[in-house]
Design a protein around this motif. Structure first.
Motif, PDB file in Angstrom:
ATOM      1  N   LEU A  13       0.823  -1.198   0.000  1.00 51.83           N
ATOM      2  CA  LEU A  13       0.000   0.000   0.000  1.00 51.83           C
ATOM      3  C   LEU A  13       0.862   1.255   0.000  1.00 51.83           C
ATOM      4  CD1 LEU A  13      -2.684  -1.004   2.663  1.00 51.83           C
ATOM      5  CD2 LEU A  13      -2.900  -1.136   0.180  1.00 51.83           C
ATOM      6  N   VAL A  14       0.373   2.278  -0.665  1.00 42.95           N
ATOM      7  CA  VAL A  14       1.027   3.584  -0.695  1.00 42.95           C
ATOM      8  C   VAL A  14       0.101   4.588  -0.011  1.00 42.95           C
ATOM      9  CG1 VAL A  14       2.001   5.393  -2.152  1.00 42.95           C
ATOM     10  CG2 VAL A  14       2.126   2.998  -2.886  1.00 42.95           C
ATOM     11  N   PRO A  15       0.496   5.153   1.129  1.00 42.80           N
ATOM     12  CA  PRO A  15      -0.376   6.134   1.789  1.00 42.80           C
ATOM     13  C   PRO A  15      -0.516   7.394   0.949  1.00 42.80           C
ATOM     14  CG  PRO A  15       1.760   6.023   2.882  1.00 42.80           C
ATOM     15  CD  PRO A  15       1.741   4.913   1.881  1.00 42.80           C
ATOM     16  N   ILE A  16      -1.711   7.964   0.918  1.00 43.52           N
ATOM     17  CA  ILE A  16      -1.957   9.189   0.156  1.00 43.52           C
ATOM     18  C   ILE A  16      -2.517  10.246   1.080  1.00 43.52           C
ATOM     19  CG2 ILE A  16      -4.210   8.270  -0.590  1.00 43.52           C
ATOM     20  CD1 ILE A  16      -3.975  10.031  -3.092  1.00 43.52           C
ATOM     21  N   GLN A  17      -1.941  11.431   1.030  1.00 44.70           N
ATOM     22  CA  GLN A  17      -2.415  12.599   1.764  1.00 44.70           C
ATOM     23  C   GLN A  17      -2.349  13.773   0.796  1.00 44.70           C
ATOM     24  OE1 GLN A  17      -3.508  13.069   4.891  1.00 44.70           O
ATOM     25  NE2 GLN A  17      -3.152  11.065   5.799  1.00 44.70           N
ATOM     26  N   TRP A  18      -3.491  14.332   0.456  1.00 42.37           N
ATOM     27  CA  TRP A  18      -3.509  15.379  -0.582  1.00 42.37           C
ATOM     28  C   TRP A  18      -4.640  16.349  -0.259  1.00 42.37           C
ATOM     29  CZ3 TRP A  18       0.107  14.873  -4.542  1.00 42.37           C
ATOM     30  CH2 TRP A  18       0.056  15.826  -5.562  1.00 42.37           C
ATOM     31  N   GLU A  19      -4.364  17.631  -0.403  1.00 43.34           N
ATOM     32  CA  GLU A  19      -5.405  18.615  -0.153  1.00 43.34           C
ATOM     33  C   GLU A  19      -5.260  19.762  -1.141  1.00 43.34           C
ATOM     34  OE1 GLU A  19      -7.566  21.121   3.459  1.00 43.34           O
ATOM     35  OE2 GLU A  19      -5.863  19.802   3.875  1.00 43.34           O
ATOM     36  N   MET A  45     -15.026  16.877   1.477  1.00 41.72           N
ATOM     37  CA  MET A  45     -15.268  18.128   0.767  1.00 41.72           C
ATOM     38  C   MET A  45     -16.507  18.790   1.337  1.00 41.72           C
ATOM     39  SD  MET A  45     -16.443  16.337  -2.835  1.00 41.72           S
ATOM     40  CE  MET A  45     -16.429  17.878  -3.730  1.00 41.72           C
ATOM     41  N   GLU A  46     -16.701  20.045   0.987  1.00 40.71           N
ATOM     42  CA  GLU A  46     -17.853  20.772   1.506  1.00 40.71           C
ATOM     43  C   GLU A  46     -19.143  20.099   1.042  1.00 40.71           C
ATOM     44  OE1 GLU A  46     -17.456  24.709   0.115  1.00 40.71           O
ATOM     45  OE2 GLU A  46     -15.533  25.080   1.138  1.00 40.71           O
ATOM     46  N   ILE A  87     -10.573  20.295  -0.859  1.00 39.45           N
ATOM     47  CA  ILE A  87     -10.867  18.882  -1.051  1.00 39.45           C
ATOM     48  C   ILE A  87      -9.694  18.101  -0.462  1.00 39.45           C
ATOM     49  CG2 ILE A  87     -11.208  17.028  -2.716  1.00 39.45           C
ATOM     50  CD1 ILE A  87     -12.481  19.046  -4.586  1.00 39.45           C
ATOM     51  N   ARG A  88      -9.963  17.286   0.550  1.00 36.73           N
ATOM     52  CA  ARG A  88      -8.917  16.520   1.229  1.00 36.73           C
ATOM     53  C   ARG A  88      -9.058  15.044   0.867  1.00 36.73           C
ATOM     54  NH1 ARG A  88      -9.948  17.946   5.865  1.00 36.73           N
ATOM     55  NH2 ARG A  88     -10.806  16.107   6.893  1.00 36.73           N
ATOM     56  N   ILE A  89      -7.965  14.450   0.414  1.00 40.65           N
ATOM     57  CA  ILE A  89      -7.948  13.046  -0.008  1.00 40.65           C
ATOM     58  C   ILE A  89      -6.922  12.317   0.839  1.00 40.65           C
ATOM     59  CG2 ILE A  89      -7.562  11.470  -1.938  1.00 40.65           C
ATOM     60  CD1 ILE A  89      -8.082  13.961  -3.770  1.00 40.65           C
ATOM     61  N   GLN A  90      -7.340  11.235   1.474  1.00 39.14           N
ATOM     62  CA  GLN A  90      -6.415  10.430   2.268  1.00 39.14           C
ATOM     63  C   GLN A  90      -6.850   8.975   2.210  1.00 39.14           C
ATOM     64  OE1 GLN A  90      -6.547  12.005   6.238  1.00 39.14           O
ATOM     65  NE2 GLN A  90      -8.745  11.698   6.461  1.00 39.14           N
ATOM     66  N   GLY A  91      -5.929   8.104   2.554  1.00 35.91           N
ATOM     67  CA  GLY A  91      -6.194   6.671   2.489  1.00 35.91           C
ATOM     68  C   GLY A  91      -4.998   5.941   1.942  1.00 35.91           C
ATOM     69  N   PHE A 125     -13.139  18.484  -9.914  1.00 34.15           N
ATOM     70  CA  PHE A 125     -12.933  17.402  -8.944  1.00 34.15           C
ATOM     71  C   PHE A 125     -12.077  16.291  -9.545  1.00 34.15           C
ATOM     72  CE2 PHE A 125     -14.255  13.218  -7.427  1.00 34.15           C
ATOM     73  CZ  PHE A 125     -13.964  13.326  -6.075  1.00 34.15           C
ATOM     74  N   CYS A 126     -12.375  15.876 -10.763  1.00 33.35           N
ATOM     75  CA  CYS A 126     -11.613  14.804 -11.417  1.00 33.35           C
ATOM     76  C   CYS A 126     -10.156  15.197 -11.593  1.00 33.35           C
ATOM     77  CB  CYS A 126     -12.227  14.460 -12.768  1.00 33.35           C
ATOM     78  SG  CYS A 126     -13.811  13.614 -12.657  1.00 33.35           S
ATOM     79  N   SER A 127      -9.918  16.438 -11.957  1.00 34.86           N
ATOM     80  CA  SER A 127      -8.545  16.910 -12.131  1.00 34.86           C
ATOM     81  C   SER A 127      -7.759  16.822 -10.827  1.00 34.86           C
ATOM     82  CB  SER A 127      -8.555  18.356 -12.639  1.00 34.86           C
ATOM     83  OG  SER A 127      -7.250  18.872 -12.725  1.00 34.86           O
ATOM     84  N   ILE A 128      -8.389  17.250  -9.732  1.00 34.60           N
ATOM     85  CA  ILE A 128      -7.713  17.210  -8.431  1.00 34.60           C
ATOM     86  C   ILE A 128      -7.445  15.769  -8.006  1.00 34.60           C
ATOM     87  CG2 ILE A 128      -8.015  17.708  -5.970  1.00 34.60           C
ATOM     88  CD1 ILE A 128      -9.591  20.204  -6.811  1.00 34.60           C
TER      89      ILE A 128
END
Length: 621
Positions: free
Chosen positions: A221-227, A290-291, A231-235, A314-317
């Protein structure tokens, strides 16, 4: 002439239930989401005969007052929203107020619930939405819902259910997603008197993945943290070695809600595009925050789809987050020289031993207020970020022993292992490579520290040429080679439309194409890297690919498709390269952001560790 009349309430309830309650898994989904909304920290789900005969969902949440039980089963009765304005900022999983009334309309339901400050709880029993019993009862804090004999009064619906085994499989799949959605909640799932899984609720998403999908998956697994843009993406993203043949393992949640969305799937796959082969799909578990006002979940009664206020943004991010995270990770798959079946058997036995060890130590029950500190520490030690072979039995025993005898010290010293602090493929490491030679006129072998790196010359050359052409394209510096004489091709009417639509892309990539009379066209120049590589066949193949895309692909995707097809000019396997040529190829490969996969997703390089070779030669056992 047919007369119009108003349906009775019983018929209305059964029709409405058909939208919400499709199968036993639908019942479980609605009840567990209610438990999550009620702030439960432990939820137990039991099902028998695939949930057709019996479902019980127990939680330790806020509970309901006895006086509220009857109201809860009225249609469109909910505690989640009060008016239409609330629909623009929904934070709860449920809000439509249809679940309990729909379930009660097609089954026999019993609910027992007690709030924190009450001496006794309330109990209500309904059959086909008709109240049978109501009163007070002694009960623990929280809510228990029992659903028996689903669709007993709608035999047509029951006839279309699958076998109990199949329906149980749907519930299992749902429960896995629910457990992944909230790693801070302890989920226990019992199917047919057999406990399928039990999560600790300690908030560790990797631990939940380990319990559900096994050791090998958790280790890749590769941890992902992106904001970005609120829009906050993690997992976790699965490494390309976890390739799948379908999208069932693309798992994502928006504001805690599990969804099936073609928009999200497309964005994730776009981020993975240069790492996977065609018709293969990634493994991922993503939590997206996200909001609420930017996403509409009130699309369908099942709440499994959403609409975005700006899907393109959203898709781009999301695709940028996936691609950016993967590029930061070393992606060299390590080859195992042993028998694959033996390795799987060994892993299965290790998992069995682990489960038995946990059973002996005692698995936490759903309503425990505190979990043993030693158990938590043992879990943290066991699910650290490491490869499968880095946790031998002796290490596991020591971790368990440390957790039991010195919990405070173990908490202080617990640290995740980062196996990728230094990238193997980098310009800085070039001087430490030892180029050994070539085998089968295809693969180059390099010794680096305690690893043997094996590079596929065709995949590597293909990647280098692809990146070179795309870089030139972005910088508007593509160099063309004139063809003398020009290549004449005949195009169909559809191909002519395609050529006119994407002519600018061909031009900017270094192609010069001019009408030659009738349906014939002259290819007068091609990118320099393609010269002498079957220009006519290549051009027609590109046209076929574009025709297949139709108007579904963005211009950027089409441009990269052309560049990807152009990589057919790469050196093939079984074509010997000189050592000097190989060194030049490797040097250019090291400068790329992603040197690990060709444009079609195949690996360019694999590694074999010294330890693995010594095991094969029985130097170590």
């Amino acid at each position: 002439m047919a007369q119009i009349h108003v349906l009775d309430s019983e018929t209305i309830d059964k029709i409405a239930a058909g939208e919400v309650v499709e199968r036993p898994a639908s019942v479980v989904k609605e009840l567990v989401e209610n438990a999550i909304d009620a702030n439960a920290t432990a939820i137990t789900v039991e099902a028998k005969e695939g949930g057709i005969a019996f479902i019980r969902v127990t939680d330790n949440g806020d509970g309901m007052e006895a006086a509220q039980l009857r109201t809860a089963f009225l249609r469109h009765a909910t505690s989640k929203i009060e008016n239409a304005e609330d629909l623009t900022h929904i934070l709860s999983l449920g809000f439509r107020g249809e679940a309990l009334s729909s379930i009660a309309a097609v089954s026999k339901v019993e609910v027992i619930s007690k709030t924190a400050g009450s001496l006794t709880g309330g109990r209500i029993v309904l059959e086909g939405a008709r109240e049978i019993e109501f009163g007070e009862v002694g009960a623990p804090e929280g809510t228990t819902v029992l659903v028996r004999n689903l669709f007993f009064n709608t035999p047509v619906r029951r006839k279309f259910l699958k076998t109990p085994v199949t329906e149980g499989g749907y519930i299992s799949d749902l429960m896995e997603h629910l457990a992944l959605s909230r790693p801070d909640i302890s989920f226990k799932f019992v199917l047919g008197n057999q406990t399928r899984f039990h999560t600790s609720g300690n908030g560790d998403l990797r631990e939940v993945i380990y319990r559900l999908y096994g050791r090998e998956t958790a280790a890749s697994l590769v941890p992902i943290q992106w904001e970005r843009e609120n829009i906050r993406i993690q997992g976790y993203l699965g490494e390309p070695v976890l390739v799948r043949s379908n999208r069932n393992f693309e798992i994502y949640f928006i504001n805690g809600r599990f969804l099936k969305s073609a928009v999200i799937a497309g964005a994730v796959e776009e981020g993975y595009r240069e790492y996977l082969m065609q018709h293969k799909f990634p493994f991922c578990v993503l939590h997206i925050q996200m909001e609420p006002g930017r996403v509409d979940v009130n699309v369908h009664p099942t709440k499994m789809d959403v609409r975005f206020d700006s899907a393109a943004e959203f898709c781009s991010i999301l695709s940028e987050a996936v691609q950016g995270t993967l590029r930061q990770r070393e992606m060299i798959p390590e080859a195992v020289l042993g028998n694959e079946n033996e390795a799987r058997k060994e892993e299965k036995e290790q998992r069995r031993q682990l489960q038995e060890e946990m059973r002996r130590k005692g698995v936490p029950e759903p309503f425990e207020k505190r979990r043993m500190e030693s158990y938590r520490v043992m879990e943290e030690a066991r699910y650290q970020d490491r490869k499968p072979e880095s946790l031998p039995d002796e290490t596991e025993e020591k971790a368990a022993e440390t957790a039991v005898t010195a919990p405070e010290a173990a908490v202080t010293e617990a640290k995740q292992l980062d196996l990728f602090e230094e990238k193997l493929l980098s310009v800085d490491n070039r001087a430490r490579y030892q180029l050994i030679g070539q085998v089968f006129d295809t693969y180059w072998m390099i010794q680096f520290e305690d690893k043997l790196l094996i590079i596929d010359q065709h995949a590597a050359h293909e990647k280098v040429k692809y990146e070179r052409l795309m870089r030139q394209y972005r910088e508007k510096s593509v160099v063309s080679q004139n063809l003398m004489p020009p290549v004449i091709v005949s195009l169909t009417g559809q191909e002519e439309v395609t050529l006119r639509e994407y002519g600018d892309a061909f031009t900017e990539l270094g192609f010069e194409i001019a009408p030659f009379g009738g349906s014939e066209y002259a290819v007068r120049s091609v990118p320099t890297d393609l010269y002498g590589c079957g220009e006519k066949e290549l051009f027609l193949e590109v046209m076929d690919q574009l025709a297949a895309l139709g108007n579904k692909g963005s211009l950027k995707a089409v441009e990269e498709k052309i560049a990807s097809m152009s990589c057919k000019a790469a050196v093939k396997g079984n074509s010997p390269l000189s050592q000097r040529e190989a060194q030049a190829l490797i040097d250019e490969l090291l400068t790329l952001e992603n040197p690990y996969h060709c444009p079609h997703g195949r690996p360019t390089i694999i590694s074999i560790s010294k330890t693995e070779m010594e095991r094969k030669f029985k130097r170590i056992v």
